[in-house]
Motif scaffolding. Sequence first.
Motif, PDB file in Angstrom:
ATOM      1  N   VAL A  55       0.848  -1.196   0.000  1.00  0.00           N
ATOM      2  CA  VAL A  55       0.000   0.000   0.000  1.00  0.00           C
ATOM      3  C   VAL A  55       0.879   1.241   0.000  1.00  0.00           C
ATOM      4  N   ILE A  56       0.331   2.306  -0.495  1.00  0.00           N
ATOM      5  CA  ILE A  56       1.066   3.566  -0.622  1.00  0.00           C
ATOM      6  C   ILE A  56       1.161   4.237   0.751  1.00  0.00           C
ATOM      7  N   GLN A  57       2.344   4.757   1.054  1.00  0.00           N
ATOM      8  CA  GLN A  57       2.602   5.426   2.321  1.00  0.00           C
ATOM      9  C   GLN A  57       3.157   6.818   2.060  1.00  0.00           C
ATOM     10  N   SER A  58       3.140   7.658   3.092  1.00  0.00           N
ATOM     11  CA  SER A  58       3.749   8.983   2.975  1.00  0.00           C
ATOM     12  C   SER A  58       5.225   8.836   2.630  1.00  0.00           C
ATOM     13  N   ASP A  59       5.730   9.741   1.820  1.00  0.00           N
ATOM     14  CA  ASP A  59       7.119   9.782   1.343  1.00  0.00           C
ATOM     15  C   ASP A  59       7.394   8.784   0.225  1.00  0.00           C
ATOM     16  N   ASP A  60       6.386   8.007  -0.176  1.00  0.00           N
ATOM     17  CA  ASP A  60       6.567   7.191  -1.378  1.00  0.00           C
ATOM     18  C   ASP A  60       6.581   8.113  -2.594  1.00  0.00           C
ATOM     19  N   VAL A 147      -5.076   5.579 -17.132  1.00  0.00           N
ATOM     20  CA  VAL A 147      -4.150   5.947 -16.059  1.00  0.00           C
ATOM     21  C   VAL A 147      -3.287   4.751 -15.683  1.00  0.00           C
ATOM     22  N   GLN A 148      -2.013   5.019 -15.496  1.00  0.00           N
ATOM     23  CA  GLN A 148      -1.068   4.011 -15.007  1.00  0.00           C
ATOM     24  C   GLN A 148      -0.378   4.551 -13.758  1.00  0.00           C
ATOM     25  N   VAL A 149      -0.317   3.691 -12.718  1.00  0.00           N
ATOM     26  CA  VAL A 149       0.321   4.085 -11.458  1.00  0.00           C
ATOM     27  C   VAL A 149       1.238   2.954 -11.006  1.00  0.00           C
ATOM     28  N   ARG A 150       2.444   3.290 -10.636  1.00  0.00           N
ATOM     29  CA  ARG A 150       3.355   2.306 -10.056  1.00  0.00           C
ATOM     30  C   ARG A 150       4.312   3.012  -9.098  1.00  0.00           C
ATOM     31  N   PHE A 151       4.959   2.234  -8.246  1.00  0.00           N
ATOM     32  CA  PHE A 151       5.963   2.790  -7.347  1.00  0.00           C
ATOM     33  C   PHE A 151       7.215   3.148  -8.137  1.00  0.00           C
ATOM     34  N   ALA A 152       7.754   4.337  -7.873  1.00  0.00           N
ATOM     35  CA  ALA A 152       9.021   4.726  -8.494  1.00  0.00           C
ATOM     36  C   ALA A 152      10.187   4.513  -7.552  1.00  0.00           C
ATOM     37  N   ASN A 153       9.889   4.212  -6.290  1.00  0.00           N
ATOM     38  CA  ASN A 153      10.977   4.025  -5.304  1.00  0.00           C
ATOM     39  C   ASN A 153      10.739   2.785  -4.448  1.00  0.00           C
ATOM     40  N   PHE A 154      10.289   1.684  -5.075  1.00  0.00           N
ATOM     41  CA  PHE A 154      10.147   0.424  -4.341  1.00  0.00           C
ATOM     42  C   PHE A 154      11.556  -0.091  -4.074  1.00  0.00           C
TER      43      PHE A 154
END
Length: 269
Positions: A55-60, A147-154
Motif C-alpha cells: 500500500v502507498i505510504q507517505s514519502d513514497d 491511467v497508469q500508477v506504479r511505485f518509483a521508489n520500491f
Amino acid sequence: MKRRLSNRKLINCFILVAGLLLASCETTKKVAYFQDISAAQQSELSNTAKFTEPVIQSDDILSISIFTIDPTTNMVVNQVGSQAISTSTGSTSALGATPPTSGFLVDKNGEIDLSVVGRVKVTGLTTYQARDLIKEKAAVVYTNPNVQVRFANFKVTILGEVARPASYVIPNEKVSVLDALGLAGDLTIFGKRENVTIIRDNGGKKEFARLNLNSKDIFNSPYYYLKQNDVLYIEPNKGKAASLNTARAQTFALIGTALSVLIVLITRI
C-alpha cells in the motif's frame, strides 16, 4: 641451528595448510539451496506463500501517467509528472545504475498534487486502487482517460555476505527474497544460508524474521515476498573467520620466514 630453522619452517607450513583445510571444509558445507527437496518432490513443490499488494505510504514516490485522446494533453500532464520530484535516492536500480527518482511525492497528508486533476489522497491504497481513483477524478476533465500508477521508489536493501550489497530500487511490486538476492549477485561462499534475517518496518515498529535458504519451507513463509524498504541481512559463517585466521597465519608465516632469514644472515656475519 639449521635443523631448528627447518623445523620452524615446517611448523609454519603446517599452520598454513591446516588453516586452508579448515576454511575449505567450513565454506563448502551447506552451500546448496533447498537441500531437503528430494528428487520425487521436484515436480510437486508448490509456492503457497501469500503475496499481499503493498500500500502507498507517505514519502513514497509514484510514477503516474495519464493518457487521453489528445496527445498534446498527454504531453502536458506527464511532463509535469516527470518534473514533480527528481532527487537522487543513493540506491542502485535493478540494472545496476544509480538514476534519480522522478515522480509524484506522497506528502505528509498522504496526498499527491496532479496537474489539472488536483490533490488526491492515496495513502493506504494499492497502486491499482490509486489508479482507479485518479481515473475517476481525471474523467471529469478528460474523455476516457487511461491511467497508469506504479511505485518509483520500491526499494529493498541487501547487506552482509552478498556479492553486491546495496539498496536496490525495483520497478516491480512482486519481489521475492530470491529475486532480491539475485539482484545482489547471490550470497558469497561465506554467507549463512540457514539464517537470513529480514527487517521490516511495520507501522513504525521494526519486525524481524529469519529464513532458511536450505529448506523448501521458505516457499511457504509470509516473508517470502518482500515489501518496500525491507532489509535483508546475510550473516557470515564460521568459514569467514577461518579465512581471516588463514590470512593471519600466512602473515605470521611470512614474518617467521623473514626472521629465519635474518637470523641466518646474522650468524654468518
